[in-house]
Design a protein around this motif. Structure first.
Motif: not given
Length: 231
Positions: A16, A18, A22-24, A48, A106
């Motif tokens: 997972n 994030e 906070e969308t995963e 990121k 997704n």
């Protein structure tokens, strides 16, 4: 000739991921297969970085065109798509089923942008041109690459493909982890020597990267095409 899958889609496990809001996303990896079957640390660092101040906390990706090379699981392209980019994730034909699986899984998360999984063999000029004409007729904004300098025999082809994809408006983001095993250091040196003939190269400082997803052993490099190349 039929393509043999490099991964066993019946033996998957998940990681997972994030986003800052906070969308995963969920990246499926394969227990069996080549190096492209898993998400490497350099890919996570690059993912990121897309949400840092350098890109307006991720807002700058809306509507940008992106192609990811050597995508494997498709992680970097999926994050760019979730941030609103129009992305194409690419790898050898045998990895397309795994990339497709992750794109479909997704789909609701990447609705702000788009993501398509496509085969691309580095050094295949006709394949590269077809992708550009189909998905990026107005040119590419970004090429992303994470930990793709693995095999010495593919370095020249990788550089050729990067050059073919880029116009004067394209930025290449290349993230890699330093490795001392085998001839990896020499391969990385050769890759950057070849890239330096066609691109201006700069390194993203650690301070500009995500504070939790960064490491002194993992480097993010930016390539911008030289305005004048001596042939």
């Amino acid at each position: 000739m039929a393509v043999t899958n490099a991964v066993d889609l019946s033996k998957l496990y998940t990681r997972n991921f994030e986003l800052n809001d906070e969308t995963e996303l969920v990246f499926h990896q394969s227990e069996i297969g080549d190096v492209g079957c898993v998400v490497w640390d350099a890919a996570l660092v690059l993912c990121k970085y897309l949400e840092t101040r350098d890109f307006d906390e991720g807002n700058a990706w809306h509507g940008k065109t992106v192609i990811d090379l050597g995508s494997g699981t498709g992680a970097v392209g999926l994050v760019a798509a979730a941030l609103g980019a129009l992305t194409v994730v690419t790898d050898l034909p045998e990895f397309v089923p795994l990339m497709d699986h992750n794109v479909n899984y997704n789909k609701s998360v990447i609705a702000a942008g788009s993501c398509s999984a496509q085969p691309l063999v580095w050094g295949d000029s006709s394949q590269t041109q077809n992708l550009k004409e189909k998905f990026f007729p107005q040119g590419l904004d970004f090429v992303t690459i994470a930990d793709c300098v693995y095999y010495e025999e593919s370095i020249t082809s990788l550089v050729e493909t990067i050059v073919e994809l880029c116009s004067d408006k394209t930025t290449v983001l290349c993230c890699y982890e330093e490795r001392d095993i085998g001839n990896k250091s020499e391969m990385q040196r050769k890759f950057f020597e070849m890239i330096g003939k066609r691109f201006d190269v700069s390194e993203v400082p650690l301070a500009a990267q995500d504070p939790h997803f960064r490491s002194p052993d993992i480097h993010i490099m930016k390539f911008t095409p030289k305005l004048c190349v001596v042939r």
